[in-house]
Design an enzyme around this catalytic site. Structure first.
Site, PDB file in Angstrom:
ATOM      1  N   ASP A  61     -34.029 -28.880 -66.727  1.00  0.00           N
ATOM      2  CA  ASP A  61     -33.019 -27.907 -67.155  1.00  0.00           C
ATOM      3  C   ASP A  61     -31.981 -27.635 -66.068  1.00  0.00           C
ATOM      4  O   ASP A  61     -30.770 -27.720 -66.312  1.00  0.00           O
ATOM      5  CB  ASP A  61     -33.683 -26.592 -67.568  1.00  0.00           C
ATOM      6  CG  ASP A  61     -34.335 -26.686 -68.940  1.00  0.00           C
ATOM      7  OD1 ASP A  61     -34.621 -27.810 -69.380  1.00  0.00           O
ATOM      8  OD2 ASP A  61     -34.575 -25.635 -69.563  1.00  0.00           O
TER       9      ASP A  61
ATOM     10  N   ARG B  72     -38.726 -12.316 -59.814  1.00  0.00           N
ATOM     11  CA  ARG B  72     -37.356 -12.553 -60.284  1.00  0.00           C
ATOM     12  C   ARG B  72     -36.293 -11.761 -59.528  1.00  0.00           C
ATOM     13  O   ARG B  72     -35.238 -12.312 -59.194  1.00  0.00           O
ATOM     14  CB  ARG B  72     -37.263 -12.290 -61.787  1.00  0.00           C
ATOM     15  CG  ARG B  72     -38.110 -13.201 -62.666  1.00  0.00           C
ATOM     16  CD  ARG B  72     -38.194 -14.617 -62.179  1.00  0.00           C
ATOM     17  NE  ARG B  72     -38.747 -15.538 -63.174  1.00  0.00           N
ATOM     18  CZ  ARG B  72     -39.271 -16.716 -62.884  1.00  0.00           C
ATOM     19  NH1 ARG B  72     -39.322 -17.114 -61.631  1.00  0.00           N
ATOM     20  NH2 ARG B  72     -39.734 -17.499 -63.835  1.00  0.00           N
TER      21      ARG B  72
ATOM     22  N   ASP C 205     -37.027 -13.317 -68.456  1.00  0.00           N
ATOM     23  CA  ASP C 205     -36.464 -13.656 -67.146  1.00  0.00           C
ATOM     24  C   ASP C 205     -34.961 -13.458 -67.077  1.00  0.00           C
ATOM     25  O   ASP C 205     -34.419 -13.058 -66.047  1.00  0.00           O
ATOM     26  CB  ASP C 205     -36.828 -15.093 -66.775  1.00  0.00           C
ATOM     27  CG  ASP C 205     -38.269 -15.227 -66.302  1.00  0.00           C
ATOM     28  OD1 ASP C 205     -38.856 -14.191 -65.928  1.00  0.00           O
ATOM     29  OD2 ASP C 205     -38.800 -16.348 -66.304  1.00  0.00           O
TER      30      ASP C 205
ATOM     31  N   SER D 149     -46.017 -24.572 -71.521  1.00  0.00           N
ATOM     32  CA  SER D 149     -45.205 -24.552 -70.308  1.00  0.00           C
ATOM     33  C   SER D 149     -45.867 -23.638 -69.289  1.00  0.00           C
ATOM     34  O   SER D 149     -46.674 -22.775 -69.637  1.00  0.00           O
ATOM     35  CB  SER D 149     -43.784 -24.072 -70.619  1.00  0.00           C
ATOM     36  OG  SER D 149     -43.800 -22.732 -71.073  1.00  0.00           O
TER      37      SER D 149
END
Length: 406
Positions: free
Chosen positions: A15, A95, A124, A180
């Site tokens: 990505d 984050r 996120d 994932s």
């Protein structure tokens, strides 16, 4: 050279590799930032080289593992904060730190935009953006997965790979797992794919990376001793260690004893319920260890107040409200609350269980002379008569005015 500059939270995966190229297509000078949180990677330097080879104006790796544990995870630990009773917030905690580091680089290189690869359906994106805008209210957030043109250009993995081939971006062929994952030094999370089917056993499906199952753990317990100073873990088995050493060592010890796995349905900030399977062996042990010292050294009413507020802190961390006046005040509160919480606890770890073996504190409020059930001691049981008459007064009045059937 482009007048538009952007920093990209870069992992080197499919990505963000595509996003790096796409941002250049949009006319941006891109500075790639790999924030090292302890995620697994065969060759970090190769990732930096890949970013530079793919046109990044600069590529840098910034190791924040110690800061993540010391300044983010341990204050949340002091709150005993768990989202919806069981999630230790391993992804959520990291984050805001990623955003902070990326904005520091942006300031250094003169970039006005900050890009990330989070989707428009998850938590996120909230954590990245809320943290970034709190630190730099003027920053431009670029979230390609929230841009219709980007989604139309890349509706699936096939198109992403085709773009990489067209741009000569090296992509490593990998066997797709039926879920994932996201890993840092605090934990690994697993979601999506087959885990979206609730009739599938999550802890049996997942190939866990931090330890063994309770069934596979040794048949004998392992003992570990942890020391705290004012609520902060500082020693392990008698040796002074820094925050990163504490977490990494306990990950190994607790992991081999089958500790720290959960499977939950959680409420995302964006409104949907989702399923997550998590493993957090070291932090699971630290939460229990701190609790046992708090039981000795923290005042009852203070502890109960903290416990009522802890879900609020967990929610703020989960949603991404880290850099806020409310969080600043809450962190000041917990530092004061934890001041007397110093001591040492010995635990036995056995097949997924954390069992207290012994505990001590120089600030212990436990007094065996008062607590003893034997005769004598310094507690005068006659005093309980007046105590209960006063405590029961409202109930006696209420019972007289509005009698209850029984």
């Amino acid at each position: 050279m482009s007048s538009k500059k952007c920093v990209l939270a870069y992992s080197g995966g499919l990505d963000t590799s595509v996003i790096l190229g796409w941002l250049q297509d949009q006319g941006y000078e891109v500075h790639a930032v790999y924030v090292d949180l302890g995620q697994p990677c065969e060759d970090r330097e190769a990732i930096m080289k890949k970013a530079r080879d793919c046109g990044a104006a600069s590529a840098r790796l910034i190791d924040v593992r110690e800061e993540l544990c010391r300044d983010f995870a341990f204050p949340v630990l002091a709150w005993q904060a768990k989202y919806e009773q069981i999630y230790l917030l391993g992804t959520s905690i990291a984050r805001p730190l990623i955003s902070k580091v990326c904005l520091q680089v942006a300031r250094e290189v003169g970039a006005t935009a900050y890009a990330h690869g989070a989707t428009g359906k998850g938590n996120d994106q909230c954590r990245f953006q809320l943290a970034a805008e709190a630190l730099d209210p003027k920053v431009e957030i670029i979230a390609p997965w929230r841009i219709k043109e980007f989604r139309e250009a890349f509706p699936g993995r096939t198109e992403l790979i085709a773009y990489c081939e067209q741009k000569n971006i090296p992509v490593k062929a990998s066997t797709a797992k039926p879920y994932s994952s996201d890993e840092n030094v605090l934990h690994i999370s697993y979601e999506a794919g087959d885990l979206e089917q609730l009739d599938i056993n999550g802890v049996e499906l997942v190939d866990f990376g931090m330890g063994v199952s309770p069934q596979e753990a040794p048949d004998e317990s392992e003992t570990v001793t942890i020391g705290f100073e004012s609520g902060v873990p500082v020693s392990l088995d008698g040796n002074q260690v820094n925050a990163l050493q504490m977490v990494e060592s306990l990950n190994t010890i607790a992991g081999r004893n089958g500790i720290g796995r959960i499977d939950m349905i959680e409420n995302r900030f964006v409104g949907m319920k989702s399923r997550g399977v998590y493993e957090s062996p070291g932090m699971t042990v630290l939460y229990d260890a701190l609790m046992y010292i708090e039981q000795l050294a923290m005042d009852r009413d203070l502890m109960h107040l903290r416990d009522r507020m802890a879900p609020e802190v967990a929610e703020m961390v989960y949603y991404g409200f880290w850099y806020t006046p409310k969080m600043d005040a809450l962190m000041a509160f917990i530092r004061q609350a934890q001041r007397p919480v110093t001591g040492e606890v010995t635990l036995k770890l056995y097949k997924g269980n954390v069992i207290v073996d012994s505990r001590s504190s120089p600030n212990s409020l436990y007094d065996a002379e008062i607590a003893t059930m034997e005769g004598g001691g310094s507690y005068n049981q006659d005093d309980a008569e007046g105590f209960l008459r006063i405590q029961g007064l409202p109930s006696r009045v209420q019972g007289t005015v509005t009698p209850r059937k029984y």
